[in-house]
Design a protein around this motif. Structure first.
Motif, PDB file in Angstrom:
ATOM      1  N   PRO A 176       0.836  -1.209   0.000  1.00  0.00           N
ATOM      2  CA  PRO A 176       0.000   0.000   0.000  1.00  0.00           C
ATOM      3  C   PRO A 176       0.870   1.257   0.000  1.00  0.00           C
ATOM      4  CG  PRO A 176       0.025  -1.001   2.181  1.00  0.00           C
ATOM      5  CD  PRO A 176       0.709  -1.971   1.254  1.00  0.00           C
ATOM      6  N   GLU A 177       0.368   2.309  -0.597  1.00  0.00           N
ATOM      7  CA  GLU A 177       1.104   3.562  -0.629  1.00  0.00           C
ATOM      8  C   GLU A 177       1.158   4.180   0.762  1.00  0.00           C
ATOM      9  OE1 GLU A 177      -0.387   6.239  -3.515  1.00  0.00           O
ATOM     10  OE2 GLU A 177      -0.040   4.894  -5.220  1.00  0.00           O
ATOM     11  N   VAL A 178       2.275   4.831   1.054  1.00  0.00           N
ATOM     12  CA  VAL A 178       2.466   5.478   2.354  1.00  0.00           C
ATOM     13  C   VAL A 178       2.573   6.980   2.126  1.00  0.00           C
ATOM     14  CG1 VAL A 178       3.923   5.628   4.393  1.00  0.00           C
ATOM     15  CG2 VAL A 178       3.694   3.446   3.169  1.00  0.00           C
ATOM     16  N   ASP A 179       1.747   7.753   2.825  1.00  0.00           N
ATOM     17  CA  ASP A 179       1.780   9.205   2.619  1.00  0.00           C
ATOM     18  C   ASP A 179       2.916   9.833   3.420  1.00  0.00           C
ATOM     19  OD1 ASP A 179       0.938   9.394   5.266  1.00  0.00           O
ATOM     20  OD2 ASP A 179      -1.166   9.511   4.714  1.00  0.00           O
ATOM     21  N   ASP A 180       3.192  11.093   3.140  1.00  0.00           N
ATOM     22  CA  ASP A 180       4.328  11.791   3.770  1.00  0.00           C
ATOM     23  C   ASP A 180       4.181  11.873   5.280  1.00  0.00           C
ATOM     24  OD1 ASP A 180       5.458  12.122   1.333  1.00  0.00           O
ATOM     25  OD2 ASP A 180       4.708  14.157   1.014  1.00  0.00           O
ATOM     26  N   SER A 181       2.960  12.086   5.758  1.00  0.00           N
ATOM     27  CA  SER A 181       2.757  12.215   7.209  1.00  0.00           C
ATOM     28  C   SER A 181       3.108  10.923   7.926  1.00  0.00           C
ATOM     29  CB  SER A 181       1.301  12.600   7.514  1.00  0.00           C
ATOM     30  OG  SER A 181       0.403  11.585   7.047  1.00  0.00           O
ATOM     31  N   GLU A 182       2.775   9.799   7.297  1.00  0.00           N
ATOM     32  CA  GLU A 182       3.089   8.509   7.911  1.00  0.00           C
ATOM     33  C   GLU A 182       4.588   8.267   7.924  1.00  0.00           C
ATOM     34  OE1 GLU A 182       1.745   3.798   7.496  1.00  0.00           O
ATOM     35  OE2 GLU A 182       0.822   5.354   6.251  1.00  0.00           O
ATOM     36  N   ILE A 183       5.255   8.690   6.841  1.00  0.00           N
ATOM     37  CA  ILE A 183       6.710   8.555   6.791  1.00  0.00           C
ATOM     38  C   ILE A 183       7.364   9.395   7.877  1.00  0.00           C
ATOM     39  CG2 ILE A 183       8.757   9.061   5.399  1.00  0.00           C
ATOM     40  CD1 ILE A 183       7.152   8.326   2.933  1.00  0.00           C
ATOM     41  N   LYS A 184       6.849  10.630   8.076  1.00  0.00           N
ATOM     42  CA  LYS A 184       7.390  11.507   9.112  1.00  0.00           C
ATOM     43  C   LYS A 184       7.192  10.891  10.493  1.00  0.00           C
ATOM     44  CE  LYS A 184       6.866  15.846   6.554  1.00  0.00           C
ATOM     45  NZ  LYS A 184       6.183  17.166   6.504  1.00  0.00           N
ATOM     46  N   GLU A 185       6.022  10.282  10.706  1.00  0.00           N
ATOM     47  CA  GLU A 185       5.764   9.626  11.994  1.00  0.00           C
ATOM     48  C   GLU A 185       6.752   8.485  12.218  1.00  0.00           C
ATOM     49  OE1 GLU A 185       1.751   8.358  12.129  1.00  0.00           O
ATOM     50  OE2 GLU A 185       0.911  10.396  12.160  1.00  0.00           O
ATOM     51  N   MET A 186       7.022   7.744  11.148  1.00  0.00           N
ATOM     52  CA  MET A 186       7.982   6.644  11.255  1.00  0.00           C
ATOM     53  C   MET A 186       9.389   7.160  11.535  1.00  0.00           C
ATOM     54  SD  MET A 186       6.624   4.199   8.140  1.00  0.00           S
ATOM     55  CE  MET A 186       7.855   2.946   8.420  1.00  0.00           C
ATOM     56  N   ASP A 187       9.756   8.297  10.912  1.00  0.00           N
ATOM     57  CA  ASP A 187      11.073   8.893  11.159  1.00  0.00           C
ATOM     58  C   ASP A 187      11.214   9.313  12.617  1.00  0.00           C
ATOM     59  OD1 ASP A 187      11.897   8.523   8.570  1.00  0.00           O
ATOM     60  OD2 ASP A 187      11.296  10.516   7.887  1.00  0.00           O
ATOM     61  N   VAL A 188      10.150   9.907  13.145  1.00  0.00           N
ATOM     62  CA  VAL A 188      10.155  10.329  14.549  1.00  0.00           C
ATOM     63  C   VAL A 188      10.288   9.108  15.458  1.00  0.00           C
ATOM     64  CG1 VAL A 188       8.775  11.358  16.399  1.00  0.00           C
ATOM     65  CG2 VAL A 188       8.831  12.431  14.137  1.00  0.00           C
ATOM     66  N   LYS A 189       9.554   8.056  15.097  1.00  0.00           N
ATOM     67  CA  LYS A 189       9.610   6.825  15.894  1.00  0.00           C
ATOM     68  C   LYS A 189      11.010   6.222  15.856  1.00  0.00           C
ATOM     69  CE  LYS A 189       7.193   2.434  16.562  1.00  0.00           C
ATOM     70  NZ  LYS A 189       6.106   1.541  16.053  1.00  0.00           N
ATOM     71  N   ILE A 190      11.645   6.264  14.679  1.00  0.00           N
ATOM     72  CA  ILE A 190      13.005   5.737  14.545  1.00  0.00           C
ATOM     73  C   ILE A 190      13.972   6.501  15.429  1.00  0.00           C
ATOM     74  CG2 ILE A 190      14.965   5.554  12.956  1.00  0.00           C
ATOM     75  CD1 ILE A 190      12.944   4.893  10.749  1.00  0.00           C
ATOM     76  N   ILE A 191      13.829   7.848  15.453  1.00  0.00           N
ATOM     77  CA  ILE A 191      14.702   8.676  16.286  1.00  0.00           C
ATOM     78  C   ILE A 191      14.525   8.329  17.759  1.00  0.00           C
ATOM     79  CG2 ILE A 191      15.152  11.040  17.064  1.00  0.00           C
ATOM     80  CD1 ILE A 191      14.430  11.980  14.238  1.00  0.00           C
ATOM     81  N   LYS A 192      13.273   8.191  18.187  1.00  0.00           N
ATOM     82  CA  LYS A 192      12.993   7.878  19.591  1.00  0.00           C
ATOM     83  C   LYS A 192      13.545   6.494  19.958  1.00  0.00           C
ATOM     84  CE  LYS A 192       8.850  10.738  20.153  1.00  0.00           C
ATOM     85  NZ  LYS A 192       7.386  10.753  20.453  1.00  0.00           N
ATOM     86  N   LEU A 193      13.357   5.537  19.048  1.00  0.00           N
ATOM     87  CA  LEU A 193      13.864   4.191  19.321  1.00  0.00           C
ATOM     88  C   LEU A 193      15.389   4.167  19.346  1.00  0.00           C
ATOM     89  CD1 LEU A 193      11.426   2.007  17.166  1.00  0.00           C
ATOM     90  CD2 LEU A 193      11.520   2.159  19.654  1.00  0.00           C
ATOM     91  N   SER A 194      16.012   4.956  18.479  1.00  0.00           N
ATOM     92  CA  SER A 194      17.480   5.039  18.463  1.00  0.00           C
ATOM     93  C   SER A 194      17.993   5.629  19.772  1.00  0.00           C
ATOM     94  CB  SER A 194      17.947   5.897  17.281  1.00  0.00           C
ATOM     95  OG  SER A 194      17.569   5.312  16.048  1.00  0.00           O
ATOM     96  N   GLU A 195      17.300   6.666  20.269  1.00  0.00           N
ATOM     97  CA  GLU A 195      17.681   7.274  21.546  1.00  0.00           C
ATOM     98  C   GLU A 195      17.506   6.276  22.680  1.00  0.00           C
ATOM     99  OE1 GLU A 195      15.206  10.693  21.739  1.00  0.00           O
ATOM    100  OE2 GLU A 195      16.502  11.937  20.456  1.00  0.00           O
ATOM    101  N   LEU A 196      16.415   5.492  22.597  1.00  0.00           N
ATOM    102  CA  LEU A 196      16.166   4.486  23.631  1.00  0.00           C
ATOM    103  C   LEU A 196      17.254   3.417  23.620  1.00  0.00           C
ATOM    104  CD1 LEU A 196      14.336   3.289  25.817  1.00  0.00           C
ATOM    105  CD2 LEU A 196      13.039   2.138  24.009  1.00  0.00           C
TER     106      LEU A 196
END
Length: 212
Positions: free
Chosen positions: A74-94
């Protein structure tokens, strides 16, 4: 190779690429599948799947890489990608936080493992009490004027002391030379190296090399 094994290799490649959803060379796929299928079988499977349109191929010079057909996702919109980027940053910090916490715990564990047990401490305390008792008795005897040591024994003890102090200085110098060589290419501080290796210095124990 039998058709059954070809089919198994193709299914394994297709499942892996769809699950990972990122490009890989045939060799990478073979290694990541823990070489359950031979390199020849994996290469053939990639070529067949590409011809059937089940996976995609990209050629860069002599290098080929394969990846999942993106039309099936399924196609992923920009907002979902941004949410995933934020999640990646938080998980990396964790992850970084947990790694630092784990490092502290490993240091504490190393210190605890190197510490004396309660049972051994009690035995040592008993031994020291006995030694202290003997020293007090010897002191009382010395104060009473008793001769406890001969000149020859005294001279032997002084020579032994001189020998041990020289050895102490020699070993300290050699150790400092080795650590100095390590620190030339060590990315962290001297203090951090000592903590990582578990080194206790004379200064840590508040002792100094005696004069001869």
């Amino acid at each position: 190779m039998s058709k059954s094994k070809d089919a198994q290799a193709s299914r394994a490649v297709l499942d892996y690429l769809n699950k990972q959803n990122r490009p890989y060379s045939a060799i990478d796929i073979c290694n990541n599948l823990h070489k359950e299928h031979g390199k020849t079988a994996i290469v053939k499977a990639c070529e067949v799947l590409t011809e059937e349109g089940k996976i995609k191929e990209k050629i860069n010079g002599k290098q080929k890489c394969y990846f999942a057909d993106q039309s099936q996702f399924p196609e992923v919109d920009d907002s979902e990608i941004k949410e995933m980027d934020v999640k990646i940053i938080k998980l990396s910090e964790l992850v970084q936080s947990k790694q630092e916490e784990n490092k502290k715990l490993e240091t504490e564990l190393r210190i605890l493992n190197s510490s004396i047990s309660t049972e051994d401490a009690q035995k040592e305390l008993h031994s020291l009490n006995e030694e202290c008792k003997n020293c007090k008795e010897k002191l009382a005897s010395l104060k009473g004027g008793a001769v406890q040591i001969s000149p020859a024994e005294k001279d032997r003890i002084y020579k032994m002391r001189e020998k041990f102090v020289k050895e102490w200085r020699k070993r300290k110098r050699l150790t400092n030379d080795v650590l100095g060589a390590i620190l030339e290419g060590y990315p962290k501080t001297k203090k951090q190296l000592y903590e990582d290796v578990g080194i206790e210095t004379d200064e840590d124990l508040h002792v100094t090399v005696p004069e001869i």
